[in-house]
Design a protein around this motif. Structure first.
Motif, mmCIF file in Angstrom:
data_model
loop_
_atom_site.group_PDB
_atom_site.id
_atom_site.type_symbol
_atom_site.label_atom_id
_atom_site.label_comp_id
_atom_site.label_asym_id
_atom_site.label_seq_id
_atom_site.Cartn_x
_atom_site.Cartn_y
_atom_site.Cartn_z
ATOM 1 N N PRO A 130 0.822 -1.210 -0.075
ATOM 2 C CA PRO A 130 -0.060 0.047 0.184
ATOM 3 C C PRO A 130 0.758 1.181 -0.168
ATOM 4 C CG PRO A 130 -0.153 -1.206 2.264
ATOM 5 C CD PRO A 130 0.877 -2.029 1.261
ATOM 6 N N ASP A 131 0.025 2.350 -0.339
ATOM 7 C CA ASP A 131 0.804 3.636 -0.455
ATOM 8 C C ASP A 131 1.680 3.900 0.773
ATOM 9 O OD1 ASP A 131 1.167 6.123 -1.570
ATOM 10 O OD2 ASP A 131 -0.068 6.985 0.037
ATOM 11 N N PRO A 172 -7.713 2.972 -8.033
ATOM 12 C CA PRO A 172 -6.283 3.006 -7.797
ATOM 13 C C PRO A 172 -5.419 1.821 -8.093
ATOM 14 C CG PRO A 172 -7.724 3.189 -5.779
ATOM 15 C CD PRO A 172 -8.649 2.669 -7.335
ATOM 16 N N ILE A 174 -4.867 -0.985 -6.830
ATOM 17 C CA ILE A 174 -5.184 -1.844 -5.630
ATOM 18 C C ILE A 174 -5.454 -3.251 -6.360
ATOM 19 C CG2 ILE A 174 -5.689 -0.033 -4.042
ATOM 20 C CD1 ILE A 174 -8.560 -0.400 -4.689
ATOM 21 N N GLY A 221 -8.398 7.632 -4.258
ATOM 22 C CA GLY A 221 -7.285 6.877 -4.238
ATOM 23 C C GLY A 221 -6.433 7.571 -3.616
ATOM 24 N N ARG A 223 -2.157 8.467 -3.000
ATOM 25 C CA ARG A 223 -0.821 8.361 -3.768
ATOM 26 C C ARG A 223 0.258 9.345 -2.947
ATOM 27 N NH1 ARG A 223 0.557 6.485 -8.838
ATOM 28 N NH2 ARG A 223 1.586 8.552 -9.440
ATOM 29 N N HIS A 254 -12.212 2.202 -0.311
ATOM 30 C CA HIS A 254 -10.884 1.923 0.086
ATOM 31 C C HIS A 254 -10.239 2.889 0.958
ATOM 32 C CE1 HIS A 254 -6.546 1.569 -0.997
ATOM 33 N NE2 HIS A 254 -6.536 2.604 -1.430
ATOM 34 N N ASP A 338 1.373 1.891 -13.561
ATOM 35 C CA ASP A 338 -0.024 1.896 -13.296
ATOM 36 C C ASP A 338 -0.805 1.091 -14.101
ATOM 37 O OD1 ASP A 338 -1.903 3.987 -11.388
ATOM 38 O OD2 ASP A 338 -2.888 3.121 -13.103
ATOM 39 N N GLU A 363 0.872 0.582 -4.542
ATOM 40 C CA GLU A 363 -0.298 1.868 -4.927
ATOM 41 C C GLU A 363 0.554 3.074 -4.857
ATOM 42 O OE1 GLU A 363 -2.542 2.172 -1.298
ATOM 43 O OE2 GLU A 363 -4.122 3.431 -2.359
#
Ligand code: 6R9
Length: 680
Positions: A130-131, A172, A174, A221, A223, A254, A338, A363
């Motif tokens: 994850p981010d 996103p 994910i 999303g 980022r 999310h 992406d 992500e």
């Protein structure tokens, strides 16, 4: 973007022959410049899938007998009906067709999931990072991914999605993005992934063009710690004309932000998926049935829907992924693209999963929470193959070696780049600092249109030259042509064409087959024109020099000058705009806009900012102009055509290379533009 009808850009021909003198950004790319050679690494070659001798032999076979070669390669997939007709292609304008494996039947999701269950059911298919590194990573096994895909596929069917329907994905990075693509493939729906950075107008254009029935998005999303209002963007897009085809919007929870849900159109993803059976009968697809549409920028007009079909695309994506990355069963493979771009389609989803590989889905961004993030993720998940873009390498290089060298990276064994030419300096830094001079670098050249890699080193078979995409993949026949269409032999520089087809080639522009033929096959009849300039050196290595058409490559993202121009002129104060690319240290190319205001409007810094914001809102942040210069007039020929060659030279700050300006209607506009140039 919306077209305001003013001014008309359609007058620009789609297929003029670009001059075969692409510009050169690094000395190694120039003719006669000796390049450093990194010989094949003996350790790597000793265990490589393809050796030098095999490359030469297989390449010769692939060109001499495409039916035999690609018929054999297609056996790597599971088919409901084995293809017996392999290649059926003619680029001739009076008999144009491209078909591969045309009597075969298969399903892409079955190839990416079902067939692995017996041997790789518990193997990790996806690692989700994850981010926020403080959040736990997820490991999703092939069985788990299979069940998730089947549940969503059942839900799609329950919502009325049928074979051939279009589904837009605006998500996103994910796991649900991968699940959604494969669920569409399972029920035979054609997915159109729209990059999460695009603005509502761009979403609406893409939804309208293909008539999507359903959209899958997320609340937000994430980022680099920043939230992106995905659902709100979809809401705004669906208020725009032409989007009435959309019946349902599925929303993944999310970030759990509060979003407007408009019933009965909007449904929570988890609610529709819960309770669905974890098995779902796959649709039988003909090899030539569409798998997906992906919009990409061209030199004219609005983005075109590049259409890929099932059998040839999947064969090519999976085979190139295995061979170019020298894939082994225990690799941890990470492509940082992406899924909104073709690299994500072919080399995060379809190639790796068809090969039963473990692919990392990230992500976040390279510099959050620190500029060591990429290298930390590599250590954390013991990544062995790493595939990224030159723009990311250049940006990280700026921060010096220490953020890299404080990490281990011992797990790495192969590095790759894609998206734009890599300058040899960045290549060497990538090789020496990131890869500890231990991991070969594969510089892979290809396009949305080509479906997979066409020119690339094979690390066990071909010596490396920093900055060169090196040699054609099996079955790929590149050629260089001059402005008159003459094929150039030996060491030469010209426009890059492909003389024959390969299975991953796009089949059409969605809804506009004439545009497909016009754009790619009319410029040099009998060949596919790539839009790229290229040099071939004395050793037969290919060096891509960049686009020779009106496409700008900003950080590896394609932007059509016409798109940015039409966004600018849709502003009420703008009379006319011309947009060109210019060399940019980090992004490769930047966007330089010349703007003429409507009579009576006054140029100001505020208005300049307003126009930049306007372009971002119309297209998305990736289209943000780097420089915007006021142009009291634009250099035009007497027939009214803007001479972009001159505008490019001014933007590049090369006013001494303007060339012949005598055909201009008013040569004096050039002097004033040179004087007023925005010095970056
Ligand atoms: C895969 C992808 C395609 C354009 C292409 C070229 C440039 C891509 C490159 C490269 C030099 C490489 N490009 N890879 N140029 N060396 N290794 O990027 O597809 O977004 O359609 O862009 O990108 O100019 O024509 P796409």
């Amino acid at each position: 973007m919306r077209h305001t009808g003013r001014p008309d850009r359609s007058a620009r021909p789609e297929h003029p022959r670009p001059p075969a003198t692409p510009k050169t950004r690094c000395p190694e790319r120039a003719m006669n410049h000796p390049a450093t050679v990194y010989p094949i690494d003996a350790d790597f070659a000793a265990q490589a899938r393809i050796t030098r001798e095999q490359y030469e032999r297989l390449y010769a076979q692939s060109v001499a007998d495409p039916d035999g070669f690609w018929g054999r390669i297609a056996q790597r997939l599971d088919w409901f009906v084995q293809p017996t007709r392999i290649k059926d292609v003619s680029f001739a304008l009076d008999d144009f067709h491209i078909r591969w494996y045309a009597d075969g039947e298969l399903n892409a999701s079955v190839n990416c999931l079902d067939r692995h269950l017996a041997t790789r059911g518990d193997k990790t298919a996806l690692i989700f990072e994850p981010d926020d590194p403080a959040q736990p990573a997820q490991h999703i096994s092939y069985r788990d991914l299979y069940e998730r895909v089947c549940r969503l596929a059942n839900a799609l069917r329950a919502l009325g999605v049928r074979k051939g329907d279009r589904v837009t994905l605006y998500l996103p990075m994910i796991p649900e993005a991968v699940v959604a693509m494969l669920a569409c493939a399972r029920v035979g729906a054609i997915h159109s992934v729209v990059f999460g950075g695009f603005a509502p107008n761009s979403i609406a254009d893409r939804v309208a063009d293909c008539g999507s029935k359903l959209i899958i998005t997320a609340d937000e999303g994430l980022r680099g710690g920043k939230k992106i209002p995905l659902k709100a963007n979809v809401d705004a897009a669906l208020k725009l004309p032409g989007t009435n085809s959309v019946e349902t919007v599925l929303v993944v929870r999310h970030t759990h932000a509060a979003v407007d849900m408009q019933m009965p159109r909007d449904r929570w993803y988890d609610a529709v998926v819960d309770g669905q059976p974890s098995e779902c009968a796959p649709e039988r697809m003909n090899a030539e049935d569409p798998l997906f549409i992906l919009y990409t920028s061209g030199s004219t007009g609005k983005p075109k829907g590049v259409l890929h079909t099932t059998g040839g695309y999947l064969t090519y994506a999976s085979y190139t992924h295995e061979v170019v990355f020298d894939l082994r069963e225990d690799d941890i493979y990470w492509c940082t693209a992406d899924v909104g771009w073709v690299t994500g389609h072919s080399y995060i989803v379809y190639g790796p999963l068809a090969n039963g590989a473990t692919a990392l889905v990230f992500e976040g961004v390279p510099n959050y929470p620190s500029v060591s993030r990429f290298w930390e993720v590599i250590d954390k998940h013991q990544v062995t193959i790493f595939y990224t873009a030159p723009t990311a390498i250049r940006a990280l290089m700026r921060d010096g070696d220490e953020p890299v060298t404080r990490t281990s990276r011992q797990s790495l064994r192969l590095l790759g780049t894609v998206g734009e030419p890599i300058n040899p300096e960045a290549w060497r830094w990538y090789y020496e600092v990131v890869g500890d001079s231990r991991c070969p670098v594969v510089d892979t050249w290809w396009q949305t249109e080509t479906g997979g890699i066409l020119i690339s080193p094979l690390a066990g078979a071909i010596d490396l030259k920093p900055g060169s995409a090196t040699k054609p993949f099996f079955g790929v026949q590149p050629a260089l042509v001059d402005a008159n269409g003459h094929v150039l032999e030996g060491e030469a520089e010209g426009n890059l064409v492909l003389l024959d087809s390969w299975p991953g080639q796009m089949r059409t522009v969605y809804g506009d087959h004439e545009r497909f033929i016009d754009t790619y096959f009319r410029t040099y009849p009998g060949s596919y024109f790539t839009g790229d300039g290229c040099r071939r050196d004395a050793d037969g290595y290919y060096w891509i020099t960049g686009r020779v058409d009106d496409v700008i490559n900003v950080s590896g993202h394609r932007i059509g000058t016409a798109e940015v121009e039409s966004a600018l002129v849709s502003h009420p104060k703008v009379a006319e705009a011309a947009v060109v690319g210019f060399p940019h240290d980090l992004k490769g190319q930047g966007i330089y806009a010349y703007v003429t205001l409507i009579a009576g409007e006054v140029a100001s810094d505020e208005l300049r900012k307003e126009l930049v914001v306007h372009v971002r809102a119309e297209i998305g942040p990736i289209a943000t102009p780097d420089h915007l210069q006021w142009a009291p007039g634009l250099p035009k020929t007497r027939s009214g055509k803007i001479m972009r060659r001159i505008l490019r030279k001014i933007a590049e700050n090369a006013p001494d290379q303007l060339g012949d300006t005598s055909t201009l209607a008013d040569p004096s506009v050039v002097d004033s533009l040179v004087k007023e140039r925005r010095v970056p």
